[in-house]
Design a protein around this motif. Structure first.
Motif, PDB file in Angstrom:
ATOM      1  N   ASN A 141       5.593   3.062 -10.054  1.00 25.43           N
ATOM      2  CA  ASN A 141       4.411   3.029 -10.927  1.00 25.43           C
ATOM      3  C   ASN A 141       3.705   1.678 -10.856  1.00 25.43           C
ATOM      4  O   ASN A 141       2.470   1.617 -10.738  1.00 25.43           O
ATOM      5  CB  ASN A 141       4.796   3.352 -12.369  1.00 25.43           C
ATOM      6  N   SER A 142       4.461   0.587 -10.917  1.00 28.53           N
ATOM      7  CA  SER A 142       3.811  -0.719 -10.870  1.00 28.53           C
ATOM      8  C   SER A 142       3.264  -1.015  -9.470  1.00 28.53           C
ATOM      9  O   SER A 142       2.204  -1.627  -9.328  1.00 28.53           O
ATOM     10  CB  SER A 142       4.738  -1.830 -11.373  1.00 28.53           C
ATOM     11  N   LEU A 143       3.953  -0.553  -8.431  1.00 30.70           N
ATOM     12  CA  LEU A 143       3.433  -0.724  -7.071  1.00 30.70           C
ATOM     13  C   LEU A 143       2.143   0.055  -6.877  1.00 30.70           C
ATOM     14  O   LEU A 143       1.180  -0.450  -6.270  1.00 30.70           O
ATOM     15  CB  LEU A 143       4.474  -0.269  -6.041  1.00 30.70           C
ATOM     16  N   ARG A 144       2.088   1.269  -7.386  1.00 34.00           N
ATOM     17  CA  ARG A 144       0.862   2.071  -7.239  1.00 34.00           C
ATOM     18  C   ARG A 144      -0.288   1.485  -8.041  1.00 34.00           C
ATOM     19  O   ARG A 144      -1.451   1.542  -7.601  1.00 34.00           O
ATOM     20  CB  ARG A 144       1.143   3.516  -7.631  1.00 34.00           C
ATOM     21  N   ALA A 145       0.013   0.911  -9.203  1.00 40.28           N
ATOM     22  CA  ALA A 145      -1.040   0.254  -9.988  1.00 40.28           C
ATOM     23  C   ALA A 145      -1.585  -0.942  -9.203  1.00 40.28           C
ATOM     24  O   ALA A 145      -2.805  -1.151  -9.139  1.00 40.28           O
ATOM     25  CB  ALA A 145      -0.490  -0.181 -11.347  1.00 40.28           C
ATOM     26  N   ALA A 146      -0.686  -1.715  -8.587  1.00 37.73           N
ATOM     27  CA  ALA A 146      -1.126  -2.850  -7.765  1.00 37.73           C
ATOM     28  C   ALA A 146      -1.945  -2.357  -6.579  1.00 37.73           C
ATOM     29  O   ALA A 146      -2.973  -2.950  -6.227  1.00 37.73           O
ATOM     30  CB  ALA A 146       0.085  -3.655  -7.281  1.00 37.73           C
TER      31      ALA A 146
ATOM     32  N   ASN B  65      -3.799   0.334  -6.373  1.00 39.46           N
ATOM     33  CA  ASN B  65      -5.139   0.729  -6.847  1.00 39.46           C
ATOM     34  C   ASN B  65      -6.024  -0.493  -7.065  1.00 39.46           C
ATOM     35  O   ASN B  65      -7.202  -0.495  -6.679  1.00 39.46           O
ATOM     36  CB  ASN B  65      -5.035   1.548  -8.128  1.00 39.46           C
ATOM     37  N   ASP B  66      -5.466  -1.530  -7.698  1.00 46.34           N
ATOM     38  CA  ASP B  66      -6.248  -2.745  -7.934  1.00 46.34           C
ATOM     39  C   ASP B  66      -6.614  -3.433  -6.624  1.00 46.34           C
ATOM     40  O   ASP B  66      -7.726  -3.933  -6.467  1.00 46.34           O
ATOM     41  CB  ASP B  66      -5.470  -3.717  -8.827  1.00 46.34           C
ATOM     42  N   LEU B  67      -5.672  -3.463  -5.679  1.00 47.52           N
ATOM     43  CA  LEU B  67      -5.952  -4.086  -4.381  1.00 47.52           C
ATOM     44  C   LEU B  67      -6.989  -3.289  -3.595  1.00 47.52           C
ATOM     45  O   LEU B  67      -7.847  -3.880  -2.919  1.00 47.52           O
ATOM     46  CB  LEU B  67      -4.660  -4.239  -3.574  1.00 47.52           C
ATOM     47  N   ASP B  68      -6.944  -1.973  -3.677  1.00 51.14           N
ATOM     48  CA  ASP B  68      -7.966  -1.152  -3.020  1.00 51.14           C
ATOM     49  C   ASP B  68      -9.347  -1.473  -3.588  1.00 51.14           C
ATOM     50  O   ASP B  68     -10.318  -1.629  -2.843  1.00 51.14           O
ATOM     51  CB  ASP B  68      -7.663   0.335  -3.185  1.00 51.14           C
ATOM     52  N   SER B  69      -9.417  -1.581  -4.908  1.00 46.98           N
ATOM     53  CA  SER B  69     -10.688  -1.901  -5.552  1.00 46.98           C
ATOM     54  C   SER B  69     -11.133  -3.319  -5.187  1.00 46.98           C
ATOM     55  O   SER B  69     -12.312  -3.550  -4.873  1.00 46.98           O
ATOM     56  CB  SER B  69     -10.555  -1.750  -7.067  1.00 46.98           C
ATOM     57  N   ALA B  70     -10.185  -4.269  -5.189  1.00 47.93           N
ATOM     58  CA  ALA B  70     -10.525  -5.648  -4.816  1.00 47.93           C
ATOM     59  C   ALA B  70     -11.021  -5.707  -3.372  1.00 47.93           C
ATOM     60  O   ALA B  70     -11.961  -6.442  -3.056  1.00 47.93           O
ATOM     61  CB  ALA B  70      -9.311  -6.561  -4.994  1.00 47.93           C
TER      62      ALA B  70
ATOM     63  N   ASN C 149       0.177  -6.719 -11.736  1.00 53.90           N
ATOM     64  CA  ASN C 149       0.961  -5.533 -11.363  1.00 53.90           C
ATOM     65  C   ASN C 149       1.982  -5.848 -10.278  1.00 53.90           C
ATOM     66  O   ASN C 149       3.078  -5.273 -10.270  1.00 53.90           O
ATOM     67  CB  ASN C 149       0.037  -4.390 -10.934  1.00 53.90           C
ATOM     68  N   MET C 150       1.650  -6.760  -9.373  1.00 57.01           N
ATOM     69  CA  MET C 150       2.616  -7.152  -8.349  1.00 57.01           C
ATOM     70  C   MET C 150       3.768  -7.943  -8.964  1.00 57.01           C
ATOM     71  O   MET C 150       4.922  -7.781  -8.564  1.00 57.01           O
ATOM     72  CB  MET C 150       1.928  -7.955  -7.241  1.00 57.01           C
ATOM     73  N   ASP C 151       3.461  -8.774  -9.954  1.00 58.88           N
ATOM     74  CA  ASP C 151       4.528  -9.484 -10.671  1.00 58.88           C
ATOM     75  C   ASP C 151       5.446  -8.486 -11.366  1.00 58.88           C
ATOM     76  O   ASP C 151       6.670  -8.622 -11.337  1.00 58.88           O
ATOM     77  CB  ASP C 151       3.950 -10.463 -11.695  1.00 58.88           C
TER      78      ASP C 151
ATOM     79  N   GLN D 197       1.757  -5.056   2.252  1.00 59.55           N
ATOM     80  CA  GLN D 197       3.074  -5.296   1.664  1.00 59.55           C
ATOM     81  C   GLN D 197       3.380  -4.279   0.569  1.00 59.55           C
ATOM     82  O   GLN D 197       4.485  -3.740   0.506  1.00 59.55           O
ATOM     83  CB  GLN D 197       3.116  -6.718   1.108  1.00 59.55           C
ATOM     84  N   VAL D 198       2.405  -4.016  -0.276  1.00 55.95           N
ATOM     85  CA  VAL D 198       2.596  -3.037  -1.353  1.00 55.95           C
ATOM     86  C   VAL D 198       2.813  -1.643  -0.763  1.00 55.95           C
ATOM     87  O   VAL D 198       3.710  -0.913  -1.198  1.00 55.95           O
ATOM     88  CB  VAL D 198       1.404  -3.069  -2.347  1.00 55.95           C
ATOM     89  N   GLU D 199       2.019  -1.275   0.226  1.00 53.96           N
ATOM     90  CA  GLU D 199       2.187   0.039   0.863  1.00 53.96           C
ATOM     91  C   GLU D 199       3.565   0.174   1.494  1.00 53.96           C
ATOM     92  O   GLU D 199       4.201   1.221   1.394  1.00 53.96           O
ATOM     93  CB  GLU D 199       1.085   0.273   1.897  1.00 53.96           C
ATOM     94  N   GLN D 200       4.042  -0.878   2.140  1.00 56.66           N
ATOM     95  CA  GLN D 200       5.374  -0.864   2.746  1.00 56.66           C
ATOM     96  C   GLN D 200       6.450  -0.700   1.666  1.00 56.66           C
ATOM     97  O   GLN D 200       7.409   0.052   1.837  1.00 56.66           O
ATOM     98  CB  GLN D 200       5.610  -2.153   3.548  1.00 56.66           C
ATOM     99  N   SER D 201       6.280  -1.387   0.554  1.00 57.75           N
ATOM    100  CA  SER D 201       7.242  -1.286  -0.548  1.00 57.75           C
ATOM    101  C   SER D 201       7.237   0.115  -1.149  1.00 57.75           C
ATOM    102  O   SER D 201       8.303   0.652  -1.478  1.00 57.75           O
ATOM    103  CB  SER D 201       6.934  -2.324  -1.632  1.00 57.75           C
ATOM    104  N   ILE D 202       6.057   0.713  -1.288  1.00 52.73           N
ATOM    105  CA  ILE D 202       5.963   2.082  -1.815  1.00 52.73           C
ATOM    106  C   ILE D 202       6.719   3.028  -0.885  1.00 52.73           C
ATOM    107  O   ILE D 202       7.518   3.846  -1.337  1.00 52.73           O
ATOM    108  CB  ILE D 202       4.489   2.515  -1.984  1.00 52.73           C
ATOM    109  N   TRP D 203       6.481   2.900   0.414  1.00 51.17           N
ATOM    110  CA  TRP D 203       7.154   3.754   1.394  1.00 51.17           C
ATOM    111  C   TRP D 203       8.670   3.600   1.286  1.00 51.17           C
ATOM    112  O   TRP D 203       9.405   4.585   1.287  1.00 51.17           O
ATOM    113  CB  TRP D 203       6.663   3.389   2.795  1.00 51.17           C
ATOM    114  N   GLN D 204       9.122   2.354   1.164  1.00 48.97           N
ATOM    115  CA  GLN D 204      10.553   2.076   1.084  1.00 48.97           C
ATOM    116  C   GLN D 204      11.162   2.690  -0.175  1.00 48.97           C
ATOM    117  O   GLN D 204      12.210   3.340  -0.119  1.00 48.97           O
ATOM    118  CB  GLN D 204      10.754   0.557   1.085  1.00 48.97           C
ATOM    119  N   VAL D 205      10.519   2.492  -1.319  1.00 46.70           N
ATOM    120  CA  VAL D 205      11.042   3.022  -2.583  1.00 46.70           C
ATOM    121  C   VAL D 205      11.042   4.544  -2.557  1.00 46.70           C
ATOM    122  O   VAL D 205      12.011   5.183  -2.993  1.00 46.70           O
ATOM    123  CB  VAL D 205      10.247   2.469  -3.791  1.00 46.70           C
TER     124      VAL D 205
END
Length: 138
Positions: free
Chosen positions: A21-26, A28-33, A62-64, A120-128
Motif C-alpha cells: 500500500n505505501s509503495l503504491r502510494a509512492a 502514484n505520487d512519483l507518476d504525478s511528479a 510514502n517512500m519513508d 526502485q519503487v516498481e522493483q520493490s512492488i514486484w518483489q513484494v
C-alpha cells in the motif's frame, strides 16, 4: 507457547500488504511528479514547479513509510523462515536546486531522480508481490 505457523504467515501477509500500500502510494505520487516534471521542463512555470515539488514531497513521505513497512515485512518473513533483505532508498530529489536554479538542466536532473525512484519503487512492488504469492501458496 507453541509456534503457530499459520498465525505467523498471516502476520507476514498483512505486513506485506501494508508495504504494498505505501509503495503504491509512492508510485502514484512519483507518476504525478514525473508528469508535472515533464511539464516543468518544457515550458512550465513556478506553478508547475510547486505542484511537482508537492508530489515529490508526498512521494518522499510514502517512500519513508514504505521503508519502514518493508523492514517490518522483512522481520515478519523471518518468523516463517523466509529471509529477504527488502530495502528502498529514500534520498533527496535536488529540491534546493529545483527552486532556486530553475532551468532545463536542473529540471532534467530532477526528472532523472524521479525516474530512478519510480524504478526502485516498481522493483520493490514486484518483489513484494512475488513474496506474497509465495506466502499465500505456502
Amino acid at each position: 507457547m507453541a509456534y503457530d505457523l499459520e498465525k505467523e504467515k498471516r502476520e507476514a501477509i498483512a505486513a506485506g500488504h501494508r508495504a504494498l500500500n505505501s509503495l503504491r502510494a509512492a508510485q502514484n505520487d512519483l507518476d504525478s511528479a514525473k508528469n508535472w516534471g515533464l511539464w516543468d521542463m518544457f515550458g512550465g512555470s513556478f506553478f508547475s514547479t510547486m505542484i511537482k515539488r508537492s508530489k515529490m514531497d508526498a512521494a518522499k513521505r510514502n517512500m519513508d513509510q514504505a521503508k519502514y513497512d518493508l523492514q517490518s515485512f522483512s522481520r515478519e518473513l523471518q518468523d516463517v523462515s523466509i529471509s529477504y533483505n527488502l530495502e528502498i532508498e529514500t534520498g533527496g530529489f535536488l529540491s534546493f536546486a529545483d527552486w532556486f536554479f530553475d532551468s532545463f538542466l536542473v529540471d532534467w536532473m530532477v526528472q532523472d531522480k524521479i525516474n530512478k525512484a519510480r524504478n526502485q519503487v516498481e522493483q520493490s512492488i514486484w518483489q513484494v508481490e512475488n513474496i506474497l504469492r509465495q506466502l499465500e501458496s505456502f
